[in-house]
Design a protein around this motif. Structure first.
Motif, PDB file in Angstrom:
ATOM      1  N   GLU A 111      42.773  34.562  48.146  1.00  0.00           N
ATOM      2  CA  GLU A 111      41.814  35.581  47.724  1.00  0.00           C
ATOM      3  C   GLU A 111      40.413  34.993  47.638  1.00  0.00           C
ATOM      4  N   PRO A 117      37.781  40.788  46.737  1.00  0.00           N
ATOM      5  CA  PRO A 117      37.489  41.106  45.339  1.00  0.00           C
ATOM      6  C   PRO A 117      38.770  41.058  44.494  1.00  0.00           C
ATOM      7  N   ASN A 119      41.560  41.843  41.713  1.00  0.00           N
ATOM      8  CA  ASN A 119      42.017  43.055  41.047  1.00  0.00           C
ATOM      9  C   ASN A 119      43.228  42.673  40.202  1.00  0.00           C
ATOM     10  N   LYS A 120      42.980  42.339  38.937  1.00  0.00           N
ATOM     11  CA  LYS A 120      44.038  41.814  38.069  1.00  0.00           C
ATOM     12  C   LYS A 120      45.122  42.844  37.789  1.00  0.00           C
ATOM     13  N   SER A 122      46.213  45.322  40.130  1.00  0.00           N
ATOM     14  CA  SER A 122      47.013  45.538  41.333  1.00  0.00           C
ATOM     15  C   SER A 122      47.619  44.259  41.891  1.00  0.00           C
ATOM     16  N   HIS A 123      46.940  43.130  41.713  1.00  0.00           N
ATOM     17  CA  HIS A 123      47.399  41.874  42.291  1.00  0.00           C
ATOM     18  C   HIS A 123      48.270  41.125  41.281  1.00  0.00           C
ATOM     19  N   ASP A 127      44.037  36.700  38.980  1.00  0.00           N
ATOM     20  CA  ASP A 127      42.880  36.291  39.766  1.00  0.00           C
ATOM     21  C   ASP A 127      42.721  34.785  39.650  1.00  0.00           C
TER      22      ASP A 127
END
Length: 206
Positions: A111, A117, A119-120, A122-123, A127
């Motif tokens: 990433e 960018p 995305n805590k 969705s990912h 991060d």
């Protein structure tokens, strides 16, 4: 005899470090991942259908991915004490850190490299900054030992320590004295020194 399918200057160095820590005999077979023709080796493709290194052939046991390989080897050689036993409470944290590399560190690295960018929500890996913070917290404090499981070095340190070293080599490791000290401890292990020396010795031409 164990065969390690491997390419210099890749994550396959983790598997070599693990084998060196175990002190078992193994053969190295270089697979130049830049050359598609090199990936047609039947033994390699059996162990690694995706054509990725590292891969390992141990008789009837064949598998790929450094985390899977390290888990397999640590359990195969319990006398080497690189993994807590299944009834040891430390086994839970050990398993957490074994999958922290492919599940959190590597996607967070990708990433960051790709300027995606964060995305805590969705990912699943959170991060990059959170990944670093969690690792620092695991190593910092008077109640913590020099290794992820306290005073006991384990295969989890092979996975995480080698990857932290990659972060530093690629100049994306933040200014973290805690993690830098941890990397330096890893680098003083004779098995890691031997693995790095073999990696350098077999470096492919650019």
């Amino acid at each position: 005899m164990i065969t390690l399918y491997w390419c210099p200057q890749t994550r396959a160095a983790r598997a070599m470090w693990m084998l060196e820590e175990l002190g078992v005999d193994y053969d190295l077979k270089i697979i130049d991942i830049r050359d598609e023709k090199a990936k047609v080796d039947s033994g390699f493709l059996q162990a690694s259908p995706m054509g990725k290194v590292p891969a390992l052939n141990d008789g009837e046991a064949v598998l790929a991915d450094s985390a899977a390989i390290c888990l397999y080897l640590a359990d195969k050689y319990p006398e080497k004490a690189l993994a807590p036993s299944v009834d040891d409470p430390l086994r839970a944290q050990y398993l957490y850190w074994m999958v922290y590399v492919p599940g959190v560190i590597e996607p967070a690295m990708a990433e960051k490299f790709s300027n995606i960018p964060p995305n805590k929500v969705s990912h699943g890996w959170g991060d990059f900054d959170t990944m670093i913070s969690v690792l620092e917290n695991a190593l910092d404090g008077e109640d913590k030992g020099p290794w992820l499981l306290g005073d006991k070095f384990s295969a989890a340190d092979v996975m995480v320590g080698s990857t932290a070293n990659f972060l530093r080599m690629f100049n994306i490791l933040p200014d973290s004295q805690i993690i830098n000290d941890y990397i330096d401890r890893c680098l003083t292990r004779p098995a890691f020194e031997r693995a790095l020396a073999k990696d350098a010795e077999h470096a492919l031409p650019s």
